[in-house]
Design an enzyme around this catalytic site. Structure first.
Site, PDB file in Angstrom:
ATOM      1  N   GLU A 174     -79.084   6.821 -25.727  1.00  0.00           N
ATOM      2  CA  GLU A 174     -80.092   5.887 -26.655  1.00  0.00           C
ATOM      3  C   GLU A 174     -81.151   5.651 -25.826  1.00  0.00           C
ATOM      4  O   GLU A 174     -80.980   5.277 -24.483  1.00  0.00           O
ATOM      5  CB  GLU A 174     -79.413   4.768 -27.202  1.00  0.00           C
ATOM      6  CG  GLU A 174     -78.410   5.434 -28.338  1.00  0.00           C
ATOM      7  CD  GLU A 174     -77.609   4.125 -28.954  1.00  0.00           C
ATOM      8  OE1 GLU A 174     -77.433   4.070 -30.192  1.00  0.00           O
ATOM      9  OE2 GLU A 174     -77.076   3.290 -28.375  1.00  0.00           O
ATOM     10  N   CYS A 190     -86.821   1.375 -22.410  1.00  0.00           N
ATOM     11  CA  CYS A 190     -85.681   0.963 -21.948  1.00  0.00           C
ATOM     12  C   CYS A 190     -85.082   2.279 -21.990  1.00  0.00           C
ATOM     13  O   CYS A 190     -84.410   2.808 -23.055  1.00  0.00           O
ATOM     14  CB  CYS A 190     -84.955  -0.199 -22.575  1.00  0.00           C
ATOM     15  SG  CYS A 190     -83.218  -0.271 -21.940  1.00  0.00           S
ATOM     16  N   CYS A 248     -70.730   5.136 -18.949  1.00  0.00           N
ATOM     17  CA  CYS A 248     -70.812   4.490 -17.698  1.00  0.00           C
ATOM     18  C   CYS A 248     -69.416   4.356 -16.995  1.00  0.00           C
ATOM     19  O   CYS A 248     -68.667   3.947 -17.558  1.00  0.00           O
ATOM     20  CB  CYS A 248     -71.544   3.157 -17.612  1.00  0.00           C
ATOM     21  SG  CYS A 248     -71.972   2.311 -16.239  1.00  0.00           S
ATOM     22  N   CYS A 298     -67.958  -2.769 -16.795  1.00  0.00           N
ATOM     23  CA  CYS A 298     -68.202  -4.382 -17.250  1.00  0.00           C
ATOM     24  C   CYS A 298     -67.517  -4.634 -18.635  1.00  0.00           C
ATOM     25  O   CYS A 298     -67.904  -3.983 -19.615  1.00  0.00           O
ATOM     26  CB  CYS A 298     -69.720  -4.567 -17.169  1.00  0.00           C
ATOM     27  SG  CYS A 298     -70.146  -4.003 -15.564  1.00  0.00           S
ATOM     28  N   CYS A 345     -69.588  -4.890 -21.889  1.00  0.00           N
ATOM     29  CA  CYS A 345     -70.822  -3.952 -22.087  1.00  0.00           C
ATOM     30  C   CYS A 345     -70.279  -2.574 -23.011  1.00  0.00           C
ATOM     31  O   CYS A 345     -69.400  -2.176 -22.590  1.00  0.00           O
ATOM     32  CB  CYS A 345     -71.263  -3.641 -20.852  1.00  0.00           C
ATOM     33  SG  CYS A 345     -72.477  -2.125 -20.983  1.00  0.00           S
ATOM     34  N   CYS A 349     -79.254  -5.526 -24.867  1.00  0.00           N
ATOM     35  CA  CYS A 349     -78.749  -5.250 -23.632  1.00  0.00           C
ATOM     36  C   CYS A 349     -77.224  -4.978 -23.775  1.00  0.00           C
ATOM     37  O   CYS A 349     -76.383  -5.705 -24.342  1.00  0.00           O
ATOM     38  CB  CYS A 349     -78.814  -6.331 -22.720  1.00  0.00           C
ATOM     39  SG  CYS A 349     -80.546  -6.851 -21.970  1.00  0.00           S
TER      40      CYS A 349
HETATM   41  N1  SAH Z   1     -75.975  -0.524 -15.248  1.00  0.00           N
HETATM   42  C1  SAH Z   1     -77.317  -1.400 -14.853  1.00  0.00           C
HETATM   43  C2  SAH Z   1     -78.135  -1.416 -16.232  1.00  0.00           C
HETATM   44  C3  SAH Z   1     -77.862  -1.125 -17.552  1.00  0.00           C
HETATM   45  S1  SAH Z   1     -77.033  -2.577 -18.220  1.00  0.00           S
HETATM   46  C4  SAH Z   1     -76.752  -2.807 -14.907  1.00  0.00           C
HETATM   47  O1  SAH Z   1     -75.651  -3.486 -15.292  1.00  0.00           O
HETATM   48  O2  SAH Z   1     -77.578  -3.710 -14.405  1.00  0.00           O
HETATM   49  C5  SAH Z   1     -78.560  -3.686 -18.529  1.00  0.00           C
HETATM   50  C6  SAH Z   1     -78.188  -5.147 -18.577  1.00  0.00           C
HETATM   51  O3  SAH Z   1     -77.587  -5.532 -19.732  1.00  0.00           O
HETATM   52  C7  SAH Z   1     -77.466  -5.680 -17.209  1.00  0.00           C
HETATM   53  O4  SAH Z   1     -77.850  -6.626 -16.896  1.00  0.00           O
HETATM   54  C8  SAH Z   1     -75.931  -6.061 -18.028  1.00  0.00           C
HETATM   55  O5  SAH Z   1     -75.412  -6.913 -17.422  1.00  0.00           O
HETATM   56  C9  SAH Z   1     -76.400  -6.355 -19.347  1.00  0.00           C
HETATM   57  N2  SAH Z   1     -75.516  -6.583 -20.316  1.00  0.00           N
HETATM   58  C10 SAH Z   1     -74.368  -5.548 -20.491  1.00  0.00           C
HETATM   59  N3  SAH Z   1     -73.645  -5.831 -21.682  1.00  0.00           N
HETATM   60  C11 SAH Z   1     -74.534  -6.868 -22.153  1.00  0.00           C
HETATM   61  C12 SAH Z   1     -74.024  -7.751 -23.209  1.00  0.00           C
HETATM   62  N4  SAH Z   1     -73.106  -7.487 -24.165  1.00  0.00           N
HETATM   63  N5  SAH Z   1     -74.828  -8.787 -23.645  1.00  0.00           N
HETATM   64  C13 SAH Z   1     -75.899  -9.143 -22.706  1.00  0.00           C
HETATM   65  N6  SAH Z   1     -76.397  -8.387 -21.659  1.00  0.00           N
HETATM   66  C14 SAH Z   1     -75.475  -7.443 -21.511  1.00  0.00           C
HETATM   67 FE1  SF4 Z   2     -72.392   0.130 -16.562  1.00  0.00          FE
HETATM   68 FE2  SF4 Z   2     -72.842  -1.643 -18.627  1.00  0.00          FE
HETATM   69 FE3  SF4 Z   2     -72.000  -2.288 -16.358  1.00  0.00          FE
HETATM   70 FE4  SF4 Z   2     -74.348  -1.675 -16.651  1.00  0.00          FE
HETATM   71  S1  SF4 Z   2     -73.459  -3.581 -17.572  1.00  0.00           S
HETATM   72  S2  SF4 Z   2     -72.991  -1.175 -15.074  1.00  0.00           S
HETATM   73  S3  SF4 Z   2     -74.190  -0.268 -18.177  1.00  0.00           S
HETATM   74  S4  SF4 Z   2     -70.965  -1.026 -17.567  1.00  0.00           S
END
Ligand code: SAH
Ligand code: SF4
Length: 369
Positions: free
Chosen positions: A97, A110, A117, A121, A124, A338
């Site tokens: 996406e 973006c 990934c 996290c 996410c 995000c």
């Molecule tokens: N992997 C990288 C970039 C992709 S995620 C990273 O983690 O930085 C982009 C951003 O979205 C990151 O700051 C991440 O912490 C945030 N993010 C992930 N899941 C989210 C959620 N459910 N709500 C708000 N932000 C989220």
């Molecule tokens: Fe991966 Fe999502 Fe964590 Fe970014 S926030 S490192 S995309 S698992």
């Protein structure tokens, strides 16, 4: 993995490719322009490009080039018309996406750097789906080209905040950014490009060592080792302490500001005490904190902090001398926020057929002739 393409090649690599075929290196320029100024989508059309020198045309005819032109499988627009989410199918059928956001007529793409990934996290959606594969440089570049085509030109900013962890796919990401920033083609200014990382410490140190010019955003979410590890499992590999020390190094060597991302989760990491600890942690680093109220995902049942808690968090950071912004929620109705990207086609949100273009958010923006 899909076949390598012309879009994988930096300008220098394209020159080398032509030279190894016995062509003059200067032939790289018209080819580059066709790829990145005219956004050519059809490989065989290059062999017929009348602007090319005949030997280049002949070579392209004899060696039909592969281009990275993902198929737009789906496109959804948020109700406010400011966010578009593209579901793109890559050469091998893998889907990813890309999100295009417009604020005040300024557009930010973006893009994804991996399918899925590996970092896991907990909040996410991309992390919840697991790792599928790295994207090639051309597959990253192709998302920017797709955004440019959708806009008719005028893309200003690029954030590597889509699916995946950019510093886990370091070489492909750096090649892609070199291509995207090359002033002979797409020419996005390095200062308008931001890499967001979960904290892959060796990658951050490599950015410093190689003097890479891109902005850096670091996703923190926790102000103690335990707090962070519960949200970001990769903390077990690169502790908060080593991450902050890498940020000091980055700050010292580059003299650039670092953006810190902090997902605000009600009752979890949004109290004034959290903000105070965060402020203390960032002392000595030129920083700006982006507070992102948690976006909903299927695999995590936390809720976003209220506006009051976010404002209090900001006030506490300000007292510690740390500027911050509460990120406005965008595109949540089409799961383009995000951490919401999963590259699947949900059936319960408004759907616009790919052939139906959205009203352009700003009709006064320059468009491609
Ligand atoms: N992997 C990288 C970039 C992709 S995620 C990273 O983690 O930085 C982009 C951003 O979205 C990151 O700051 C991440 O912490 C945030 N993010 C992930 N899941 C989210 C959620 N459910 N709500 C708000 N932000 C989220
Ligand atoms: Fe991966 Fe999502 Fe964590 Fe970014 S926030 S490192 S995309 S698992």
């Amino acid at each position: 993995m899909a076949r390598p393409s012309l879009h994988d090649l930096t300008f220098r690599a394209l020159e080398d490719e032509l030279a190894s075929a016995g062509l003059p290196r200067v032939h790289a320029l018209p080819l580059w322009r066709a790829l990145y100024r005219e956004w050519e989508t059809i490989g065989p059309a290059l062999a017929k490009n009348a602007a090319f020198p005949p030997p280049l045309r002949r070579w392209l005819g004899e060696h039909p080039p592969v281009l990275d032109v993902p198929m737009e499988h789906d496109m959804r627009a948020s109700a406010d018309g400011q966010t578009q989410k593209f579901l793109l199918r890559l050469g091998d059928g893998q889907t990813i996406e890309t999100v295009l956001m417009g604020y005040d007529g300024r557009h930010t793409a973006c893009v994804s750097t991996q399918a899925g990934c590996a970092m896991g996290c907990v909040f996410c959606a991309t992390g919840q789906m697991g790792f599928v594969r790295h994207l090639r440089a051309g597959e990253i570049v192709a998302q920017v080209l797709h955004a440019q085509r959708a806009l008719g030109g005028g893309l200003r900013n690029l954030v590597l905040m889509g699916m995946g962890e950019p510093l886990h796919n370091y070489d492909a990401v750096m090649a892609a950014l070199e291509i995207i920033a090359d002033s002979r083609g797409l020419g996005l200014a390095p200062g308008r490009i931001t890499i967001s990382t979960v904290g892959v410490v060796p990658g951050i140190l490599r950015l410093v060592e190689e003097k890479q010019p891109w902005n850096l955003a670091v996703s923190l979410h926790g102000s103690t080792e335990e707090e962070r590890a519960a949200l970001v499992p990769v903390s077990a590999r690169w502790s908060l302490r080593t991450l902050i020390s890498a940020c000091h190094e980055y700050s010292r060597q580059t003299e650039r500001k670092i953006f810190f991302e902090w997902t605000l989760i009600a009752g979890r990491n949004d109290s004034p005490a959290h903000a105070e600890r965060l402020g203390a942690l960032l002392r000595g680093i030129r920083s700006h904190v982006n507070l992102i109220p948690l976006n909903p995902t299927a695999g995590y049942d936390g809720t976003e902090s209220g506006a009051g808690a976010a404002a209090e968090f900001q006030r506490t950071l300000r007292r510690a001398g740390v500027p911050s912004t509460v990120r406005q929620r965008r595109g949540i109705d089409v799961a383009a926020g995000c951490g919401q990207l999963t590259a699947q086609r949900p059936s319960c949100v408004p759907f616009f057929p790919p052939s139906q273009p959205l009203p352009h958010p700003d009709p006064h923006l320059p468009r491609k002739a």
